[in-house]
Design an enzyme around this catalytic site. Structure first.
Site, mmCIF file in Angstrom:
data_model
loop_
_atom_site.group_PDB
_atom_site.id
_atom_site.type_symbol
_atom_site.label_atom_id
_atom_site.label_comp_id
_atom_site.label_asym_id
_atom_site.label_seq_id
_atom_site.Cartn_x
_atom_site.Cartn_y
_atom_site.Cartn_z
ATOM 1 N NE ARG A 103 41.117 44.259 34.022
ATOM 2 C CZ ARG A 103 40.489 44.819 35.053
ATOM 3 N NH1 ARG A 103 40.161 46.097 35.027
ATOM 4 N NH2 ARG A 103 40.195 44.106 36.112
ATOM 5 C CG HIS A 130 37.614 39.781 37.083
ATOM 6 N ND1 HIS A 130 39.002 39.690 37.064
ATOM 7 C CD2 HIS A 130 37.327 40.979 37.679
ATOM 8 C CE1 HIS A 130 39.512 40.770 37.621
ATOM 9 N NE2 HIS A 130 38.527 41.567 38.009
ATOM 10 C CD GLN A 133 37.117 41.100 42.368
ATOM 11 O OE1 GLN A 133 37.781 41.985 41.892
ATOM 12 N NE2 GLN A 133 36.874 41.022 43.675
ATOM 13 C CG ASP A 222 30.454 43.637 38.479
ATOM 14 O OD1 ASP A 222 30.949 44.760 38.756
ATOM 15 O OD2 ASP A 222 30.816 42.970 37.494
ATOM 16 C CB CYS A 262 34.297 42.772 41.820
ATOM 17 S SG CYS A 262 33.318 43.533 40.509
ATOM 18 N NE ARG A 290 41.646 40.932 42.075
ATOM 19 C CZ ARG A 290 41.389 41.723 41.025
ATOM 20 N NH1 ARG A 290 40.381 42.573 41.076
ATOM 21 N NH2 ARG A 290 42.100 41.628 39.912
HETATM 22 N N1 CP Z 1 37.724 44.637 40.595
HETATM 23 C C1 CP Z 1 38.604 44.989 39.652
HETATM 24 O O1 CP Z 1 39.117 44.166 38.872
HETATM 25 O O2 CP Z 1 38.901 46.318 39.648
HETATM 26 P P1 CP Z 1 39.694 47.087 38.501
HETATM 27 O O3 CP Z 1 38.828 47.073 37.272
HETATM 28 O O4 CP Z 1 39.905 48.478 39.043
HETATM 29 O O5 CP Z 1 40.984 46.390 38.251
HETATM 30 N N1 NVA Z 2 32.025 43.364 35.211
HETATM 31 C C1 NVA Z 2 32.954 44.463 35.356
HETATM 32 C C2 NVA Z 2 33.998 44.127 36.354
HETATM 33 C C3 NVA Z 2 35.014 45.208 36.614
HETATM 34 C C4 NVA Z 2 36.056 44.777 37.608
HETATM 35 C C5 NVA Z 2 33.567 44.780 34.002
HETATM 36 O O1 NVA Z 2 33.908 43.842 33.265
HETATM 37 O O2 NVA Z 2 33.708 45.958 33.674
#
Ligand code: CP
Ligand code: NVA
Length: 306
Positions: A103, A130, A133, A222, A262, A290
């Site tokens: 990530r 993502h 997700q 989101d 999400c 997930r």
């Molecule tokens: N939805 C999601 O990826 O959550 P986190 O940022 O907590 O991993």
């Molecule tokens: N769009 C958000 C998703 C978090 C799971 C971000 O990138 O912070």
């Protein structure tokens, strides 16, 4: 040849559906106390350059449930791309690990890591996409409607990594996808054009929230300011205020609609408490899924990389 999962289109339509069905099977088996050992003897390195609740805990839990071992690696340990090149780090990590999950901010960094790693690499979120997700989201849609095909989806709010991942999903699964957002917060327009040119799904952008949710079976949102943009939170809220998912807006959706987010949510901003805790909300099933979908993705990548 080893396989990676950097965006949803890394899987063809058949592989995608198989992975969703396998995740549903893994969920059933877990509830019956049966475990799979697809990662037995493997260590998965989980690199995090951003915060996470769901991704970290669901990956680590899933790896352990599949008989593997997980390593949590932050910027402090390897300082990817700074202490040494991404290429060199990829080569060295591949000598120890069975798989890498990452990530981070830059999608190009993840592509470079995958190109030079000889083990599968999974994208656990970049600024661009993502995919894990939206795979879990598709699984949640299948559980609710019995299929992922032909569903009318409305994505409301910021044209961010989640919106882009839905665009990619529409290139593999036939759907009717409407993105409701402001002219200043559009998703990746090249991706939109690709999805439209490929023509599998009906894909469009509208700037009217009521038009966006009209007849939608899935209504998705989101946060309006993603990680790395939190200093722009107020400006983005001013642009996206009309796209809040609330009970009044949902009167325009299909009566049997499913609300997805999400998470983490900024309650009262992009979604109200009444909707998030209401009868149409699938957000906590979605969070649980997930775990199951990532177990299926990891098991499939190991199998398909042999
Ligand atoms: N939805 C999601 O990826 O959550 P986190 O940022 O907590 O991993
Ligand atoms: N769009 C958000 C998703 C978090 C799971 C971000 O990138 O912070």
């Amino acid at each position: 040849m080893k396989r990676d999962f950097l965006t949803i289109v890394d899987f063809n339509a058949e592989e995608l559906k198989q992975t969703i069905n396998y995740a549903i099977e893994l969920k059933r088996a877990r509830n019956a106390g049966q475990l799979d050992d697809a990662l037995k003897g493997l260590t998965v390195g989980c690199i995090f350059h951003k915060a996470s609740l769901r991704t970290r805990i669901s990956f680590e839990t899933g790896i352990h449930e599949l008989g593997g071992y997980s390593l949590y690696i932050t910027k402090d340990e390897i300082d990817l791309g700074k202490r040494e090149t991404i290429e060199d780090a990829a080569r060295v990590l591949s000598r120890y690990l069975g798989m890498i999950m990452i990530r981070t901010f830059s999608h190009a960094d993840v592509e470079k890591l995958a190109e030079h790693a000889s083990v599968p690499v999974i994208n656990g979120l970049t600024d661009y996409t993502h995919p894990c997700q939206v795979m879990g989201d598709l699984m949640t849609v299948q559980e609710k409607f019995g299929t992922v095909e032909g569903i009318k989806v409305a994505y409301l709010g910021d044209g961010n990594n989640l919106a882009n991942s839905w665009l990619n999903a529409s290139r593999r699964i036939k759907m009717d996808l409407t993105i409701g957002t402001s002219p200043e917060t559009l998703p990746d327009m090249n991706l939109l054009k690709t999805a439209q040119d490929e023509g599998l799904s009906q894909v469009r952008i509208v700037h009217d929230p009521v038009e966006a949710v009209k007849g939608a079976q899935v209504v998705y949102t989101d946060v309006w300011a993603s990680m790395g943009q939190k200093d722009q939170a107020e400006a983005r809220a001013n642009l996206l205020r009309n796209f809040q998912i609330n009970e009044k807006l949902l009167e325009n959706a299909d009566p049997d609609h499913l609300v997805l987010h999400c998470l983490p949510a900024e309650r009262g901003r992009e979604i109200t408490d009444a909707v998030m805790d209401g009868p149409h909300s699938g957000v906590f099933d979605q969070a649980e899924n997930r775990l199951h979908i990532q177990k299926a993705i990891m098991a499939r990548l190991i199998k398909w990389s042999r």
